[in-house]
Design an enzyme around this catalytic site. Structure first.
Site, PDB file in Angstrom:
ATOM      1  N   ARG A   3       0.827  -1.207   0.000  1.00 47.73           N
ATOM      2  CA  ARG A   3       0.000   0.000   0.000  1.00 47.73           C
ATOM      3  C   ARG A   3       0.861   1.255   0.000  1.00 47.73           C
ATOM      4  NH1 ARG A   3      -2.327  -3.700   3.625  1.00 47.73           N
ATOM      5  NH2 ARG A   3      -4.362  -4.483   2.962  1.00 47.73           N
ATOM      6  N   ASP A  57      -9.750  -4.721   8.368  1.00 50.46           N
ATOM      7  CA  ASP A  57      -8.788  -5.656   8.946  1.00 50.46           C
ATOM      8  C   ASP A  57      -9.337  -6.268  10.235  1.00 50.46           C
ATOM      9  OD1 ASP A  57      -6.005  -4.641   7.418  1.00 50.46           O
ATOM     10  OD2 ASP A  57      -7.497  -3.089   7.780  1.00 50.46           O
ATOM     11  N   ARG A  71     -11.765  -8.848   9.351  1.00 50.13           N
ATOM     12  CA  ARG A  71     -11.058 -10.063   8.922  1.00 50.13           C
ATOM     13  C   ARG A  71     -10.599 -10.864  10.129  1.00 50.13           C
ATOM     14  NH1 ARG A  71      -7.790  -6.744   4.257  1.00 50.13           N
ATOM     15  NH2 ARG A  71      -9.154  -7.281   2.492  1.00 50.13           N
ATOM     16  N   HIS A  76      -2.877   0.619   8.322  1.00 52.76           N
ATOM     17  CA  HIS A  76      -3.609  -0.325   7.480  1.00 52.76           C
ATOM     18  C   HIS A  76      -2.585  -0.843   6.480  1.00 52.76           C
ATOM     19  CE1 HIS A  76      -6.518  -2.257   4.938  1.00 52.76           C
ATOM     20  NE2 HIS A  76      -6.338  -1.396   3.939  1.00 52.76           N
TER      21      HIS A  76
END
Length: 309
Positions: free
Chosen positions: A89, A149, A152, A176
């Site tokens: 990212r 997240d 998840r 993140h």
């Protein structure tokens, strides 16, 4: 039609389109505007979603340009270069900062009182960039952070223990990205601490923590490898944040918000409502978690320095 909530979604790619669909289906907004540099793409997506009007609550959904976003209550920013296979990212910083320098002033010009929710990656860095470029209060600029997240993590734990994910309470903190970490010391199932719950069910939690953390952290990479992008779960995460904001719920979500002491954005459990961030709710951390938080803050600081803002 009386306008109760207006949402603008900037970016009609895989993520922006999925978010627009999820918001339309939710019924929380009476007015949704989808904006993209590719006007035909935005029009096509809005037409496709609009054709399901008979199956959802009444909503004025349309493609438009920045002037059409005027007086939005919430602007969701998904525009920018997308993460490709093999990229982190943080690799996206330079490309997306350039895009944001053109985009953010246009958004604020027409909706100076809106809450801005950044979804584009790297979300912590771009939330900071958005705040700097917008001139808004830092409380009015949020990032989607680790809400996905954390979901998840809850999903993985729910499968391990055969428990409804909605009854698993756990947060991912920090970036993140690759330096994020679970707040294991504050995780619980129902009202029982996770470590006690695991012990009661014959599971050595310490032995599987690294495995679970790796699975959660690498989820996006695995999905991108298999289908080229992620879009469905993040759309549900953004829908949940939007709901908390527009309904002034004062819900606790692990959004990315500004830490005045550190001078950056990162994710922590945060009370979210109509005014954006109200305050963070971070439990006492153990020494290992404190070290991991220091590390992830440093990673984000180094990335922010590259923006030149």
């Amino acid at each position: 039609m009386f306008k109760t909530n207006k949402i603008s979604v900037i970016g009609a790619g895989f993520v922006g389109s999925a978010i627009t669909f999820s918001l339309t289906e939710s019924g929380m907004a009476s007015d949704i505007v989808l904006v993209d540099i590719n006007e035909d793409k935005a029009k096509g997506e809005s037409m496709d979603i609009s054709h399901g009007a008979a199956f959802v609550r009444s909503v004025d959904l349309r493609a438009g340009s920045y002037p059409d976003t005027k007086d939005s209550d919430l602007v969701i920013i998904t525009a920018g270069a997308s993460q490709k296979e093999g990229e982190t990212r943080l690799d996206l910083i330079e490309k997306n900062v350039k895009i944001f320098k053109e985009m953010i002033p246009e958004i604020v010009k027409y909706s100076p009182d809106a809450i801005l929710l950044v979804v584009s990656n790297p979300v912590d860095v771009l939330s900071y960039v958005t705040w700097k470029l917008s001139g808004l209060s830092s409380n009015h600029v949020l990032g989607s952070g680790t809400v996905l997240d954390s979901s998840r993590l809850r999903h993985v734990l729910s499968e391990r223990f055969d428990i409804d994910a909605r009854n698993v309470h756990a947060h991912i903190m920090g970036e993140h990205g690759d330096s994020e970490f679970p707040m294991w010391s504050a995780a619980s199932v129902g009202s029982m601490r996770l470590d006690y719950f695991a012990k009661e069910h014959g599971c050595a939690l310490e032995e599987i923590k690294k495995e679970i953390t790796k699975e959660v952290k690498n989820s996006a990479y695995q999905i991108i490898e298999k289908k080229g992008y992620t879009n469905y779960a993040v759309s549900l995460a953004v829908r949940r944040i939007a709901e908390a904001i527009l309904r002034d719920e004062h819900s606790i979500l692990s959004v990315s918000s500004y830490d005045e002491n550190e001078g950056i954005y990162y994710s922590a459990p945060t009370v979210v409502g109509r005014e954006g961030k109200h305050y963070t709710v971070v439990p006492e951390m153990n020494e290992e978690e404190k070290r991991k938080l220091e590390k992830t803050i440093q990673v984000i600081k180094e990335a922010v320095e590259k923006t030149g803002l």
